[in-house]
Design a protein around this motif. Structure first.
Motif, short mmCIF file in Angstrom:
data_model
loop_
_atom_site.label_atom_id
_atom_site.label_comp_id
_atom_site.label_asym_id
_atom_site.label_seq_id
_atom_site.Cartn_x
_atom_site.Cartn_y
_atom_site.Cartn_z
N GLU B 106 46.79 56.49 37.07
CA GLU B 106 48.11 56.67 37.67
C GLU B 106 48.30 58.12 38.08
O GLU B 106 48.76 58.42 39.19
CB GLU B 106 49.18 56.30 36.65
CG GLU B 106 49.79 54.92 36.88
CD GLU B 106 50.77 54.56 35.78
OE1 GLU B 106 51.41 55.46 35.22
OE2 GLU B 106 50.89 53.36 35.47
N LEU B 107 47.96 59.01 37.17
CA LEU B 107 48.09 60.44 37.44
C LEU B 107 47.27 60.85 38.66
O LEU B 107 47.72 61.63 39.50
CB LEU B 107 47.62 61.23 36.21
CG LEU B 107 47.64 62.75 36.31
CD1 LEU B 107 49.05 63.25 36.49
CD2 LEU B 107 47.02 63.38 35.07
N MET B 108 46.07 60.29 38.77
CA MET B 108 45.17 60.66 39.87
C MET B 108 45.71 60.24 41.23
O MET B 108 45.52 60.93 42.22
CB MET B 108 43.79 60.04 39.64
CG MET B 108 43.01 60.68 38.50
SD MET B 108 41.68 59.63 37.84
CE MET B 108 40.66 59.37 39.29
N PHE B 109 46.36 59.07 41.26
CA PHE B 109 46.79 58.54 42.55
C PHE B 109 48.29 58.61 42.76
O PHE B 109 48.84 57.89 43.58
CB PHE B 109 46.28 57.11 42.71
CG PHE B 109 44.81 57.04 42.99
CD1 PHE B 109 44.34 57.10 44.29
CD2 PHE B 109 43.89 56.93 41.95
CE1 PHE B 109 42.99 57.05 44.55
CE2 PHE B 109 42.53 56.88 42.21
CZ PHE B 109 42.08 56.94 43.52
N GLN B 110 48.94 59.50 42.02
CA GLN B 110 50.38 59.66 42.20
C GLN B 110 50.69 60.29 43.54
O GLN B 110 49.94 61.13 44.03
CB GLN B 110 50.93 60.56 41.10
CG GLN B 110 51.78 59.85 40.08
CD GLN B 110 52.07 60.76 38.90
OE1 GLN B 110 51.76 61.94 38.95
NE2 GLN B 110 52.65 60.20 37.86
N ALA B 111 51.82 59.87 44.10
CA ALA B 111 52.30 60.54 45.31
C ALA B 111 52.69 61.96 44.93
O ALA B 111 52.16 62.92 45.44
CB ALA B 111 53.48 59.78 45.89
N LYS B 112 53.63 62.09 44.01
CA LYS B 112 54.03 63.35 43.38
C LYS B 112 54.26 64.47 44.41
O LYS B 112 53.79 64.40 45.54
CB LYS B 112 52.96 63.79 42.40
CG LYS B 112 53.38 64.23 41.01
CD LYS B 112 54.67 63.76 40.55
CE LYS B 112 55.14 64.31 39.23
NZ LYS B 112 54.14 64.57 38.25
N ALA B 113 54.91 65.48 44.00
CA ALA B 113 55.21 66.63 44.86
C ALA B 113 53.94 67.24 45.44
O ALA B 113 53.76 68.45 45.46
CB ALA B 113 55.99 67.66 44.06
N ALA B 114 53.08 66.36 45.95
CA ALA B 114 51.81 66.78 46.57
C ALA B 114 50.92 67.56 45.60
O ALA B 114 51.25 68.67 45.18
CB ALA B 114 52.08 67.63 47.80
#
Lengths: 208, 208
Positions: B106-114
């Motif tokens: 999940e962490l690897m493919f997060q959209a997240k603040a880039a």
DNA sequence: ACCTGAACACCGTTCAAGT
DNA sequence: ACCTGAACACCGTTCAAGT
């Protein structure tokens, strides 16, 4: 009109509304109960009356997300068009939702300490039931039920995967759309599809 | 042997090690810098010397994740077997990784603040390059490059999607394995595959 | 039934100070 | 160069008290 009584009986809805906005703008990590209370104009303890936990609020948010996605898929399904067209529209709607509400989508499909909230689970089930409806008449005898399940899951997995690639910015929206088309072409032309999907709505167009 | 000097020059590695364990056991949300410092036996300010941010540590964790996944895919590829067999093994390795390290995935493919950290980006690119290697000789003239890219992305998306379904407990591991097989069968038998993948290693088995 | 406000334990981040 | 420890602002959660 000038002064509105805010914390009436709709604080729960107001909190969820505000939360949805915050999640879209700042992600799930950017969501704080205290900040939410502040934005809604209530004390920091107030949300407790409607959500026992921060997680409970997130669950409610995920549930609403599933409901919205189900509605979007249902809309995309429509009555018109052949099987292929319907599938493409559903796929597009699914991926569009996942892109426009990437953070919410992540929340919805998180592994997490198990969304034990039955509400979330039920809402997710409703989504899958709707996807099932995209595949024509429900188990009409001449279709293999295992293949049908497999096809449905593969469809969901593929959409989810494309959405994940776009949401994580590995590919852009245009490439995502191209992928949706390629995926649908591949899936609909497969042996699995002929085993799983009834195509006898318009038998005169069948030509191998 | 009885007393070991802990915070030598390897605190960075020790923190990452401990962090990986915590993430696997309690998810990304369960990871706190202060708790990590406590477990490692240093003061709460110490991690700052190696990671400017909590996010910086998460980025480093994601980078390691991509490297581990790349290695696993590389191992699954191997030299032996036909194209179909290799693909199935890669798919299995990919999904296995995603299940065993769901939170990390999940962490690897997060959209997240880039994930603007170039390290994460490069590590992700390396993974995709390895996936590209699974498709036989690199662009040997007679294969369509666009189709090749499309096929590769579709492969990645499908694996990702299956992994997501299993990680979110919508289907169990056995169903996941079944899905992998169905997906590979569907993809390898498609028109896209014949356009994208070189199969001339053993031309005597070609028969349309 | 619903909301307030003080209290508690925890957190990320900053920074002067030590070695 | 690397680590300590105090400080600051923020957080989730609990709970007695108000209405």
């Amino acid at each position: 009109m000038t002064e509105r009584p805010f914390h009436h009986g709709n604080l729960r809805a107001a909190l969820l509304d505000e939360a949805a906005t915050v999640v879209r703008e700042s992600g799930v990590d950017g969501l704080s109960l205290r900040d939410l209370a502040r934005r809604t104009g209530v004390s920091h303890g107030a949300p407790r009356s409607h959500f026992v936990d921060r997680q409970a609020l997130l669950d409610a948010l995920a549930e609403l997300g599933f409901q919205r996605l189900t509605a979007a898929v249902h809309r995309a399904l429509g009555p018109e068009g052949d099987l292929s067209g319907r599938f493409r529209r559903v796929a597009q709607a699914y991926v569009d939702f996942a892109i426009d509400d990437a953070a919410l989508m992540e929340l919805m499909f998180q592994a997490k300490a198990a969304h034990r909230s039955t509400g979330v689970h039920d809402a997710a089930d409703a989504l899958f039931a709707t996807l099932d409806g995209a595949m024509g008449p429900r188990s009409s005898g001449d279709v293999d039920d295992d293949s049908r399940t497999l096809f449905k899951l593969l469809f969901a997995a593929t959409m989810q995967g494309i959405a994940s690639l776009v949401a994580s910015r590995r590919i852009d929206r245009a490439q995502g759309n191209g992928l949706v088309d390629a995926a649908m072409e591949t899936m609909l032309g497969s042996d699995l599809a002929t085993r799983a999907v009834t195509v006898r709505d318009e038998p005169d167009t069948a030509e191998a």
